[in-house]
Scaffold this motif. Structure first.
Motif, PDB file in Angstrom:
ATOM      1  N   TRP A 203      -2.097   1.890  11.121  1.00  0.00           N
ATOM      2  CA  TRP A 203      -2.953   1.057  10.275  1.00  0.00           C
ATOM      3  C   TRP A 203      -4.212   0.594  11.008  1.00  0.00           C
ATOM      4  N   GLN A 204      -4.081   0.270  12.289  1.00  0.00           N
ATOM      5  CA  GLN A 204      -5.268  -0.135  13.053  1.00  0.00           C
ATOM      6  C   GLN A 204      -6.241   1.031  13.205  1.00  0.00           C
ATOM      7  N   TYR A 205      -5.698   2.241  13.354  1.00  0.00           N
ATOM      8  CA  TYR A 205      -6.561   3.423  13.454  1.00  0.00           C
ATOM      9  C   TYR A 205      -7.244   3.697  12.121  1.00  0.00           C
ATOM     10  N   ILE A 206      -6.525   3.560  11.029  1.00  0.00           N
ATOM     11  CA  ILE A 206      -7.111   3.728   9.699  1.00  0.00           C
ATOM     12  C   ILE A 206      -8.268   2.761   9.507  1.00  0.00           C
ATOM     13  N   ALA A 207      -8.068   1.520   9.943  1.00  0.00           N
ATOM     14  CA  ALA A 207      -9.132   0.514   9.812  1.00  0.00           C
ATOM     15  C   ALA A 207     -10.325   0.869  10.689  1.00  0.00           C
ATOM     16  N   LEU A 213      -7.485   5.690   1.689  1.00  0.00           N
ATOM     17  CA  LEU A 213      -6.071   5.893   1.389  1.00  0.00           C
ATOM     18  C   LEU A 213      -5.837   5.807  -0.121  1.00  0.00           C
ATOM     19  N   PRO A 214      -4.719   6.353  -0.599  1.00  0.00           N
ATOM     20  CA  PRO A 214      -4.355   6.117  -2.001  1.00  0.00           C
ATOM     21  C   PRO A 214      -4.181   4.617  -2.243  1.00  0.00           C
ATOM     22  N   GLU A 215      -4.571   4.157  -3.421  1.00  0.00           N
ATOM     23  CA  GLU A 215      -4.533   2.729  -3.720  1.00  0.00           C
ATOM     24  C   GLU A 215      -3.123   2.158  -3.725  1.00  0.00           C
ATOM     25  N   ILE A 216      -2.120   3.018  -3.769  1.00  0.00           N
ATOM     26  CA  ILE A 216      -0.727   2.584  -3.803  1.00  0.00           C
ATOM     27  C   ILE A 216      -0.323   1.809  -2.539  1.00  0.00           C
ATOM     28  N   TYR A 217      -1.064   2.005  -1.448  1.00  0.00           N
ATOM     29  CA  TYR A 217      -0.755   1.330  -0.189  1.00  0.00           C
ATOM     30  C   TYR A 217      -1.207  -0.126  -0.170  1.00  0.00           C
ATOM     31  N   PHE A 218      -1.972  -0.534  -1.155  1.00  0.00           N
ATOM     32  CA  PHE A 218      -2.468  -1.907  -1.217  1.00  0.00           C
ATOM     33  C   PHE A 218      -1.846  -2.626  -2.412  1.00  0.00           C
ATOM     34  N   ALA A 219      -1.771  -3.947  -2.327  1.00  0.00           N
ATOM     35  CA  ALA A 219      -1.107  -4.740  -3.362  1.00  0.00           C
ATOM     36  C   ALA A 219      -1.746  -4.508  -4.726  1.00  0.00           C
ATOM     37  N   HIS A 220      -0.912  -4.289  -5.724  1.00  0.00           N
ATOM     38  CA  HIS A 220      -1.357  -4.076  -7.087  1.00  0.00           C
ATOM     39  C   HIS A 220      -0.210  -4.437  -8.022  1.00  0.00           C
ATOM     40  N   GLU A 221      -0.540  -4.774  -9.244  1.00  0.00           N
ATOM     41  CA  GLU A 221       0.502  -5.078 -10.215  1.00  0.00           C
ATOM     42  C   GLU A 221       1.128  -3.770 -10.707  1.00  0.00           C
ATOM     43  N   VAL A 251       2.983  -5.760  -5.866  1.00  0.00           N
ATOM     44  CA  VAL A 251       3.677  -5.030  -4.806  1.00  0.00           C
ATOM     45  C   VAL A 251       2.727  -4.039  -4.140  1.00  0.00           C
ATOM     46  N   ARG A 252       3.179  -3.495  -3.026  1.00  0.00           N
ATOM     47  CA  ARG A 252       2.509  -2.364  -2.410  1.00  0.00           C
ATOM     48  C   ARG A 252       3.577  -1.497  -1.750  1.00  0.00           C
ATOM     49  N   TYR A 253       3.188  -0.302  -1.342  1.00  0.00           N
ATOM     50  CA  TYR A 253       4.117   0.632  -0.690  1.00  0.00           C
ATOM     51  C   TYR A 253       3.753   0.768   0.777  1.00  0.00           C
ATOM     52  N   ARG A 254       4.763   0.676   1.646  1.00  0.00           N
ATOM     53  CA  ARG A 254       4.541   0.895   3.073  1.00  0.00           C
ATOM     54  C   ARG A 254       4.630   2.376   3.415  1.00  0.00           C
ATOM     55  N   ALA A 264       9.032  -0.372  -3.250  1.00  0.00           N
ATOM     56  CA  ALA A 264       7.841  -1.180  -2.989  1.00  0.00           C
ATOM     57  C   ALA A 264       8.265  -2.492  -2.336  1.00  0.00           C
ATOM     58  N   VAL A 265       7.314  -3.178  -1.730  1.00  0.00           N
ATOM     59  CA  VAL A 265       7.571  -4.497  -1.153  1.00  0.00           C
ATOM     60  C   VAL A 265       6.656  -5.512  -1.839  1.00  0.00           C
ATOM     61  N   ASP A 266       7.170  -6.719  -2.032  1.00  0.00           N
ATOM     62  CA  ASP A 266       6.325  -7.785  -2.563  1.00  0.00           C
ATOM     63  C   ASP A 266       5.210  -8.059  -1.568  1.00  0.00           C
ATOM     64  N   SER A 267       3.975  -8.104  -2.047  1.00  0.00           N
ATOM     65  CA  SER A 267       2.840  -8.261  -1.136  1.00  0.00           C
ATOM     66  C   SER A 267       1.605  -8.692  -1.910  1.00  0.00           C
ATOM     67  N   ASP A 268       0.770  -9.476  -1.244  1.00  0.00           N
ATOM     68  CA  ASP A 268      -0.547  -9.801  -1.800  1.00  0.00           C
ATOM     69  C   ASP A 268      -1.654  -9.224  -0.920  1.00  0.00           C
ATOM     70  N   ALA A 269      -1.288  -8.241  -0.071  1.00  0.00           N
ATOM     71  CA  ALA A 269      -2.240  -7.644   0.870  1.00  0.00           C
ATOM     72  C   ALA A 269      -3.096  -6.597   0.148  1.00  0.00           C
ATOM     73  N   THR A 270      -4.310  -6.966  -0.191  1.00  0.00           N
ATOM     74  CA  THR A 270      -5.210  -6.065  -0.923  1.00  0.00           C
ATOM     75  C   THR A 270      -6.273  -5.445  -0.025  1.00  0.00           C
ATOM     76  N   THR A 271      -6.312  -5.829   1.245  1.00  0.00           N
ATOM     77  CA  THR A 271      -7.309  -5.300   2.174  1.00  0.00           C
ATOM     78  C   THR A 271      -6.612  -4.760   3.415  1.00  0.00           C
ATOM     79  N   LEU A 272      -7.335  -3.949   4.193  1.00  0.00           N
ATOM     80  CA  LEU A 272      -6.763  -3.411   5.431  1.00  0.00           C
ATOM     81  C   LEU A 272      -6.364  -4.524   6.386  1.00  0.00           C
ATOM     82  N   GLY A 273      -7.219  -5.543   6.513  1.00  0.00           N
ATOM     83  CA  GLY A 273      -6.912  -6.648   7.411  1.00  0.00           C
ATOM     84  C   GLY A 273      -5.634  -7.366   7.025  1.00  0.00           C
ATOM     85  N   ALA A 274      -5.442  -7.567   5.722  1.00  0.00           N
ATOM     86  CA  ALA A 274      -4.242  -8.243   5.249  1.00  0.00           C
ATOM     87  C   ALA A 274      -2.999  -7.380   5.465  1.00  0.00           C
ATOM     88  N   VAL A 275      -3.129  -6.069   5.266  1.00  0.00           N
ATOM     89  CA  VAL A 275      -2.002  -5.163   5.499  1.00  0.00           C
ATOM     90  C   VAL A 275      -1.615  -5.178   6.974  1.00  0.00           C
TER      91      VAL A 275
END
Length: 310
Positions: A203-207, A213-221, A251-254, A264-275
């Motif tokens: 994740w740090q390298y991605i940032a 990335l596919p949007e599925i990796y970030f928090a979404h309803e 949720v988002r997917y790890r 999926a995991v419960d998450s409000d991480a919508t940005t790379l920094g939050a993930v």
């Protein structure tokens, strides 16, 4: 006599950062395989690890094109967002993609649908037959040693026999990062350029590299239902069953794989920094937290690896 103090590599302007060192190792592995093998192939599913692998391969051979094709084993239960990303990426870089479909094997009777609906274990036969049919002698995979204890046993170069089976007793030493790719006719080598990376490193390298990335990796309803403590996505694969209630959650997917076994995991991480902050605080590996297929038994992954799976 004038002496120069040794301030150590830490203060040297030529010292590599942690991510630079991991990138350099992976690039070296890609180039080593390209020089040593005749028909390498890179497994590419559109998941984050395969995305990082492809990014590293593009770097390793730039400005020349990547000198090998991609292979995806499509279970038929993949997330649509991930398949769309896969196809966009292949088109963007003018790559050749081989797709081995589990559904084809079910349709002609070579495989039988499982009672639980999951197709992840069914990937082994399409994968091994695609390798044999296309005569691939080196297969890049995104496995990392931090994911699961069976994967922690892998070398970077993992020899597979003529039946694509893995024997841990045949693992070769890799002292001083010297890789032995020798193999008999019919055998091949699975290669893991991300072996020494962790989920946080990825994740740090991605940032750092600003990799899309596919949007599925970030928090979404998303509509999900609970099965055995995991939030699964409804679909034609067989969920939900009677008594399993669908609800909308943030949720988002790890990790991404077959919809029937990837939670999926419960998450409000919508940005790379939050993930990244979320991953740094986690005490569960991504597979341990979100992959039902690894919970079938203590040795589930190792059993599948011995049969030819990654």
């Amino acid at each position: 006599m004038t002496t120069v103090a040794n301030t150590g590599a830490k203060d040297s302007p030529y010292a590599l950062t942690h991510l630079d060192a991991l990138e350099s190792e992976a690039v070296h592995i890609f180039r080593e395989v390209a020089g040593e093998f005749e028909r390498p192939v890179l497994l590419f599913s559109g998941g984050k690890d395969s995305i990082v692998m492809l990014h590293l391969a593009l770097k390793a051979f730039a400005p020349a094109p990547v000198p090998f094709s991609l292979l995806h084993v499509d279970t038929g239960h993949n997330f649509p967002e991930v398949l769309a990303y896969r196809d966009r990426t292949v088109a963007e870089h003018s790559l050749r993609l081989h797709v081995a479909k589990v559904q084809d094997y079910i349709d002609d009777g070579r495989l039988r649908e499982r009672p639980d609906g999951t197709r992840n274990p069914l990937q082994t036969v399409p994968l091994t037959e695609a390798i044999q049919r296309e005569r691939f002698d080196a297969v890049f995979g995104g496995g990392r040693r931090d994911e699961e204890k069976a994967r922690a046993k892998e070398r970077v170069f993992s020899l597979r026999d003529e039946f694509s089976q893995w024997d841990p007793r045949r693992q070769r030493p890799e002292l001083w990062a010297l890789y032995n790719g020798r193999h008999a006719p019919g055998e091949h080598v699975r290669v893991f350029p991300l072996s020494n990376w962790t989920e946080l490193d990825v994740w740090q390298y991605i940032a750092r590299e600003e990799i899309a990335l596919p949007e599925i990796y970030f928090a979404h309803e998303r509509q999900v239902f609970n099965r055995s403590g995991m939030w699964l996505t409804p679909g034609e694969w067989g969920g939900p069953k009677t008594g399993e209630t669908v609800q909308t959650r943030l949720v988002r997917y790890r990790t991404v794989g077959d919809m029937s076994c990837t939670g999926a995991v419960d998450s409000d991480a919508t940005t790379l920094g939050a993930v990244i902050a979320e991953i740094a605080a986690s005490r569960l590996t991504e597979r341990g937290a979100t992959r039902a297929d690894d919970k079938m038994s203590e040795a589930a992954m190792e059993d599948r690896k011995r049969e030819g799976y990654f």
